[in-house]
Write an enzyme that holds these catalytic residues in place. Structure first.
Site, PDB file in Angstrom:
ATOM      1  CE1 TYR A 147      -4.467  -1.968   4.459  1.00 52.04           C
ATOM      2  CE2 TYR A 147      -3.624   0.250   4.106  1.00 52.04           C
ATOM      3  CZ  TYR A 147      -4.082  -0.946   3.597  1.00 52.04           C
ATOM      4  OH  TYR A 147      -4.167  -1.136   2.242  1.00 52.04           O
TER       5      TYR A 147
ATOM      6  CB  SER B 140      -0.897   0.022   1.243  1.00 51.98           C
ATOM      7  OG  SER B 140      -1.566   1.265   1.381  1.00 51.98           O
TER       8      SER B 140
ATOM      9  CB  THR C 198     -12.320  -2.170  -3.580  1.00 54.43           C
ATOM     10  OG1 THR C 198     -11.495  -1.719  -2.492  1.00 54.43           O
ATOM     11  CG2 THR C 198     -11.472  -2.334  -4.833  1.00 54.43           C
TER      12      THR C 198
END
Length: 254
Positions: free
Chosen positions: A167, A153, A201
């Site tokens: 994350y 990411s 998404t």
């Protein structure tokens, strides 16, 4: 005469059908999002696919669309992953490619993030790819030009958003896992990562307006990320390994 630039969806299905001909590739997170779109693109490019995900219904739909083999599994379960990869290798007649697209995101500040949540994010996003790769190596080491692509990411390159500590830490780990594996597995197996910005998404729900610091001022279409994964899986990237390809609309300018 004005040339028309290829946009997010223009020509999304315009593929040669040959870039992955004969390849046998495992894709995790294949039931939805980037994983499903990548499976669709890879199938059009001639690959045979083993599709992994916890979502059995979504996985079955992707398998129907792509002609791939569906293997429901939790990528954090070491024994289950090992058994499934053996089944996948047997079904495909070998494995010479892996795409680790399975992932989850937790959005909460550190004081509100229980240790159990922290561990779960790292297990899915970092330990999961490790387990899949470790199980696939016994198949991939037989091949001469195998590839691994891990989905990291932009947050793993430049963690600058509050509430995404778990994350960002997990995806930064994916970037360095990729680099370490690239060094360890060379020269037979190339290992790279793709670092998307926000993608259209369900994972982007609640964050869709947060693109003000993106040079392109928009979310990515999943197919734009799938194309980057295709490049790193195909022979066109034959001299690329250990790379962290930022496909993030100019969020990080790496």
């Amino acid at each position: 005469m004005t040339e028309k630039a290829l946009g997010a969806t223009d020509g999304a299905l315009s593929t040669s059908g040959e870039r992955l001909q004969g390849r046998r590739i495992v894709i995790t997170g294949a039931a939805s999002g980037i994983g499903r779109t990548t499976a669709q693109l890879f199938a059009r490019e001639g690959a045979s696919l083993a599709l992994l995900d916890r979502d059995e219904c979504g996985l079955a739909e992707t398998a129907r669309e792509t002609g791939g083999h569906a293997f429901p599994v939790d990528v954090t379960n070491e024994e289950a992953v090992s058994a499934i990869i053996d089944k996948a290798g047997a079904a495909l007649g070998g494995i010479d490619g892996v795409v680790n697209a399975a992932g989850i995101m937790c959005s909460s500040r550190v004081p509100e993030t229980p240790a159990a949540t922290w561990r779960r994010v790292l297990e899915v996003n970092l330990t999961g790819p490790y387990l899949v790769i470790a199980s696939c190596l016994r198949w991939m080491e037989k091949e001469s030009e195998a590839t691994i692509v891990n989905i990291a990411s932009a947050a793993g390159l430049l963690p600058n958003a509050p509430g995404l500590t778990a994350y960002a830490a997990s995806k930064g780990g994916v970037v360095n896992l990729t680099r370490a594996l690239a060094a360890e597995l060379a020269p037979k197996i190339r290992v790279n990562s793709v670092c998307p910005g926000m993608v259209d998404t369900p994972m982007a729900d609640g964050f869709r307006g947060n693109v003000g610091n993106y040079a392109l001022k928009r979310l990515a279409d999943p197919v734009e990320i799938a194309r980057a994964i295709l490049f790193l899986t195909s022979a066109e990237s034959s001299y690329v390994t250990g790379a962290a390809l930022a496909a993030d609309g100019g969020r990080s300018f790496h």
